[in-house]
Design a protein around this motif. Sequence first.
Motif, short mmCIF file in Angstrom:
data_model
loop_
_atom_site.label_atom_id
_atom_site.label_comp_id
_atom_site.label_asym_id
_atom_site.label_seq_id
_atom_site.Cartn_x
_atom_site.Cartn_y
_atom_site.Cartn_z
N ASP A 9 30.89 44.34 8.37
CA ASP A 9 30.17 43.08 8.53
C ASP A 9 29.30 43.15 9.77
O ASP A 9 29.77 42.92 10.89
CB ASP A 9 31.16 41.91 8.62
N SER A 10 28.02 43.46 9.57
CA SER A 10 27.11 43.58 10.71
C SER A 10 26.79 42.24 11.36
O SER A 10 26.25 42.20 12.46
CB SER A 10 25.79 44.24 10.25
N TYR A 11 27.12 41.15 10.68
CA TYR A 11 26.78 39.82 11.20
C TYR A 11 27.92 39.17 11.99
O TYR A 11 27.78 38.04 12.44
CB TYR A 11 26.37 38.91 10.04
N LEU A 12 29.01 39.88 12.17
CA LEU A 12 30.14 39.35 12.92
C LEU A 12 29.79 39.31 14.40
O LEU A 12 29.51 40.34 15.01
CB LEU A 12 31.37 40.23 12.68
N ARG A 13 29.82 38.12 14.99
CA ARG A 13 29.40 37.96 16.39
C ARG A 13 30.58 37.88 17.35
O ARG A 13 30.43 38.21 18.53
CB ARG A 13 28.57 36.68 16.55
N GLU A 14 31.72 37.41 16.88
CA GLU A 14 32.88 37.22 17.73
C GLU A 14 34.12 37.77 17.02
O GLU A 14 34.14 37.86 15.78
CB GLU A 14 33.10 35.74 18.07
N PHE A 15 35.14 38.09 17.79
CA PHE A 15 36.37 38.61 17.20
C PHE A 15 37.51 38.46 18.20
O PHE A 15 37.30 38.30 19.40
CB PHE A 15 36.21 40.09 16.81
N ASP A 16 38.72 38.52 17.69
CA ASP A 16 39.92 38.53 18.53
C ASP A 16 40.61 39.87 18.36
O ASP A 16 40.63 40.44 17.26
CB ASP A 16 40.85 37.39 18.14
N ALA A 17 41.17 40.38 19.45
CA ALA A 17 41.77 41.72 19.42
C ALA A 17 42.92 41.78 20.42
O ALA A 17 43.12 40.88 21.24
CB ALA A 17 40.73 42.78 19.74
N THR A 18 43.65 42.89 20.35
CA THR A 18 44.77 43.14 21.25
C THR A 18 44.54 44.46 21.97
O THR A 18 44.09 45.44 21.36
CB THR A 18 46.09 43.21 20.46
N ALA A 207 20.51 42.23 6.04
CA ALA A 207 20.89 42.18 4.62
C ALA A 207 19.69 42.21 3.69
O ALA A 207 19.86 42.42 2.48
CB ALA A 207 21.71 40.92 4.35
N ASN A 208 18.49 42.02 4.24
CA ASN A 208 17.30 41.98 3.41
C ASN A 208 16.11 42.42 4.26
O ASN A 208 16.02 42.06 5.44
CB ASN A 208 17.09 40.55 2.89
N THR A 209 15.20 43.16 3.67
CA THR A 209 14.07 43.67 4.45
C THR A 209 13.21 42.55 5.03
O THR A 209 12.54 42.74 6.06
CB THR A 209 13.18 44.60 3.62
N SER A 210 13.23 41.36 4.42
CA SER A 210 12.42 40.26 4.93
C SER A 210 12.83 39.84 6.33
O SER A 210 12.03 39.25 7.07
CB SER A 210 12.50 39.06 3.98
N GLU A 211 14.08 40.12 6.72
CA GLU A 211 14.56 39.76 8.05
C GLU A 211 13.94 40.62 9.15
O GLU A 211 13.98 40.24 10.32
CB GLU A 211 16.09 39.89 8.12
N VAL A 212 13.41 41.77 8.79
CA VAL A 212 12.86 42.67 9.81
C VAL A 212 11.67 42.05 10.51
O VAL A 212 11.51 42.17 11.73
CB VAL A 212 12.46 44.02 9.16
#
Length: 236
Positions: A9-18, A207-212
Amino acid sequence: MTEILCYDDSYLREFDATVIDTAPKGVMLDRTAFYPGGGGQPADSGTLTAGEVPYTVKRLSRQDGKLVHEIDGDLPPVGASMHGELDWDRRYLLMRTHTALHILCGVVWRDYGAQVTGGNMQPGSARMDFEFENMSADFAERMETLVNEEVQAARGIEIKTLPREEAFSIPDLIRTKINLLPPAITEIRTVNITGLDLQADGGTHVANTSEVGAISVVGHESKGRINKRLRIRIDA
């Protein structure tokens, strides 16, 4: 072993970890959304927070095969919970830049069959080298027109992970002059710009070339008899 969440998931901005281990310069986590760097794409930057204590992630490195998030200050202990947050503006610009390079690579391969001999990127700018004997200003202008047509085509982009044998049954999966994938890698991550470009790649993409957005070809150079470079830029 650290699970690298951005591969799925390239769009994941935050996460929790140990924290699973520490090193002289940082911590090793059980999971992370930070891209570790590689394939010409720089590692992510951002912050890790343990309780009320924020840490700036200075860089990511490999130490004894383990991924280390390098931070300053007193390190949190093994077992500590951490919350990670990416510098999203920088990451998203890198995603757009990386996809722009794949669009360029796809167009050059489709129209000329030229292999890639090198490449690198920073947020919003990049260069790619191709196996060409000649490259002119007219060629660079033509490439700018063609790559922007692919942006406007709004092609979807699909990420898959395939067993090595299945992946290498795909024709022209490796676009580089030299196959840089070690034999020990048993699964291959592929990036497919639908209808244009399918190749092995470990980086993050939109996810789509239009975002470039609009791609400008800002330079062309000769780097040797059959090694020619194109430089691109996209708007921040």
